[in-house]
Motif scaffolding. Sequence first.
Motif, PDB file in Angstrom:
ATOM      1  N   THR A 615       0.860  -1.203   0.000  1.00 40.86           N
ATOM      2  CA  THR A 615       0.000   0.000   0.000  1.00 40.86           C
ATOM      3  C   THR A 615       0.887   1.239   0.000  1.00 40.86           C
ATOM      4  O   THR A 615       1.862   1.328   0.748  1.00 40.86           O
ATOM      5  CB  THR A 615      -0.900   0.007   1.241  1.00 40.86           C
ATOM      6  OG1 THR A 615      -0.084  -0.070   2.414  1.00 40.86           O
ATOM      7  CG2 THR A 615      -1.841  -1.210   1.216  1.00 40.86           C
ATOM      8  N   PRO A 617       2.138   4.837   0.791  1.00 39.06           N
ATOM      9  CA  PRO A 617       1.957   5.735   1.950  1.00 39.06           C
ATOM     10  C   PRO A 617       1.274   7.033   1.533  1.00 39.06           C
ATOM     11  O   PRO A 617       1.291   7.432   0.367  1.00 39.06           O
ATOM     12  CB  PRO A 617       3.396   5.956   2.420  1.00 39.06           C
ATOM     13  CG  PRO A 617       4.226   5.746   1.207  1.00 39.06           C
ATOM     14  CD  PRO A 617       3.539   4.696   0.391  1.00 39.06           C
ATOM     15  N   GLU A 618       0.652   7.682   2.473  1.00 39.44           N
ATOM     16  CA  GLU A 618      -0.031   8.945   2.202  1.00 39.44           C
ATOM     17  C   GLU A 618       0.991  10.039   1.879  1.00 39.44           C
ATOM     18  O   GLU A 618       2.090  10.076   2.424  1.00 39.44           O
ATOM     19  CB  GLU A 618      -0.866   9.344   3.409  1.00 39.44           C
ATOM     20  CG  GLU A 618      -1.985   8.368   3.716  1.00 39.44           C
ATOM     21  CD  GLU A 618      -2.807   8.837   4.894  1.00 39.44           C
ATOM     22  OE1 GLU A 618      -2.476   9.930   5.433  1.00 39.44           O
ATOM     23  OE2 GLU A 618      -3.762   8.121   5.275  1.00 39.44           O
ATOM     24  N   ASP A 619       0.574  10.892   0.963  1.00 37.83           N
ATOM     25  CA  ASP A 619       1.429  12.010   0.558  1.00 37.83           C
ATOM     26  C   ASP A 619       1.263  13.149   1.551  1.00 37.83           C
ATOM     27  O   ASP A 619       0.278  13.890   1.530  1.00 37.83           O
ATOM     28  CB  ASP A 619       1.048  12.469  -0.848  1.00 37.83           C
ATOM     29  CG  ASP A 619       2.022  13.506  -1.393  1.00 37.83           C
ATOM     30  OD1 ASP A 619       3.030  13.773  -0.710  1.00 37.83           O
ATOM     31  OD2 ASP A 619       1.766  14.010  -2.487  1.00 37.83           O
ATOM     32  N   THR A 620       2.193  13.254   2.457  1.00 38.19           N
ATOM     33  CA  THR A 620       2.104  14.291   3.502  1.00 38.19           C
ATOM     34  C   THR A 620       2.674  15.626   3.060  1.00 38.19           C
ATOM     35  O   THR A 620       2.475  16.642   3.728  1.00 38.19           O
ATOM     36  CB  THR A 620       2.855  13.810   4.743  1.00 38.19           C
ATOM     37  OG1 THR A 620       4.208  13.512   4.395  1.00 38.19           O
ATOM     38  CG2 THR A 620       2.209  12.559   5.313  1.00 38.19           C
TER      39      THR A 620
END
Length: 626
Positions: A615, A617-620
């Motif tokens: 998965t 990772p979120e784009d921070t």
Amino acid sequence: KRVNKAAEVDAELEEWKKAKQLLKPKDQVELSDAELKEVIAKVLESINPQTPDSLIEFSHAQGEFVPLPPPGNMVIEEKEPEIAEAAPTEEEGEGEQKDDDDVSYVSRADDKHDEEGEGEGEGEGDGEHKAAASKAPAKGGRPRKLTNSFNFSNVLQWVIYDGYIQDYAAQQLEKELERERREKDKAPVGRIKVVKRKTGRAQLSEAVQGRVFEYYRYWDDPSDEYREDEGTLLPLWKFTYDKVKKNTVTDMEWNPYYYDMFAVCFGFLDFMKPIAQGAVCLFTLKNPSYPDYICMTPSGVMCVDTHPKYPYMVVVGLYDGSILVYNVQATCKEPAYRSNNVTNKHRGIVWEVKWVPDMPDGELNFFSVAADGKINNWVLMQNDLAVTTIITLFLAGDASPGPDGTLLRVKGCASCVKMHPKNPIIYLVGTEEGFIYKCSTEYSSMYLLTYNAHQLPVYRIDFNRYNTDIFVSCSADWRIKIWEDDRLEPLFVFDVGDRVGDVKWAPYSSTVFAAVTAGGRVFVFDLNVNKYKPICIQPVVSKRRNKLTRITFNPKLPILIVGDDKGCVTTLKLSPNLRIPCKAPKKQQYLDQWTLQCMKLDKLLSLVREPVKLTLPEDTAGSEDS
């Protein structure tokens, strides 16, 4: 005239004396007339100067050297007895025999005493022999032959055979010990494994086992060198029993202690043509002509299992739902334990029985599965079989109304069971509906996992020896499937075009398994060689007449046995291409076969397993517009 003649003779004598002149030697002693006339008398004495003195000999009775009496002065001439050209009369024969007896060597006093003692202990046979020797043949007969002075005893044939067998076993033991010493010298330097040294009968047993191994290694198909990724099966022997020729081989199992012995169940699978009786027979590879043990039963025998610690304890399940336990060491005529035909028996065909680890108190116990959907645990008490129902199989889904409107859950029909090799509380159950249930003895009302495995009845399940998370199943839907624990989808699926009666993993390889079909053929697969088709397809029996029902590998020898529906068991030997060992890498020569087989299987499974989904990772950091 006479005077004149005498004078002439004297004259001639004088002339002859004058011609002969006496020559004296220079060193001749001069003797006087008195000395020459002296008379010297010669005296003969009875003392022999050449007689030996102080003779001794060893006495076995006293255990020491003892002096012998001085020998006499008599000298007896030794003569060789001659064979008479003509047959003597009876009186002459007796005289000659007496003379021959007189001709003997000079014996000492002790020897004579020993001979007298031996003569007193001789039997009637020796006396008759001497009497026959003393009689002379009739006139005109053959010359009398000298009797043999040696005594012979009769040796029976089996005494000679046992002697040769003992000598051969000793030779094999010496060869085995020499081979072990050579292997020990060639062992690589590394981790040292301490092995308890066996002595005596254990060493001899291993030597005999090595000799038996050689009997089955005499043939290796040389054509395998010219085949790539293919092998063959050589038929060796056939095992039958006349009283159950019409029965079907419903189950087979090798003895866990005696690797050359196996048990065969004779029942029937054609339920439209039932057979009144059945049998379980214990055969050995050393005697294909007749079983070593025969246990006749009142109904067809459908399954068998031998206790791993007590190889003489054999449990069988019958067509009528009964359970019998035989102690073949004691008797084969009557079972040692029998289930009650009213209170504690299955209400359907007993498809499989399996011994499990002993109870904490030491009682023997086993599991059984039957067509009534029950899985029972049987415990051998002192005089009875105690039974406990572990679980009753129910199909998933809503309950169905009965004749009176009562809602009833539909039961499943168990067709096979397989205990987990490492975890004794876990087992797999195959059903006639095509499901495989993963169960535990600690839960009696639920399944750990349900595999929607096949479309038709599941006939057999078998765990991989090198990785117990891998198991194989076969069914009447023509398919063989390989599963991994906790995965609902199979790793491999093979369609062989006919009903598959049995499937087994090979004990010598982590990627080889074999199966038999109703078409009379044996299929051998090696996933490391070919993941899509078998490396050996060989017909064993006629497709029109016979059907193969069961198969099993020998745990030590490169052979397997298959059974058919005509009560015949055939032994097959694997060619070299079907049993290729793993080769260790150059930098890992210390690895043993077990480790190499496990590595080979893990490498194969890594190719067919689904990769783990990653998965993102979120784009921070946010978007570019911001």
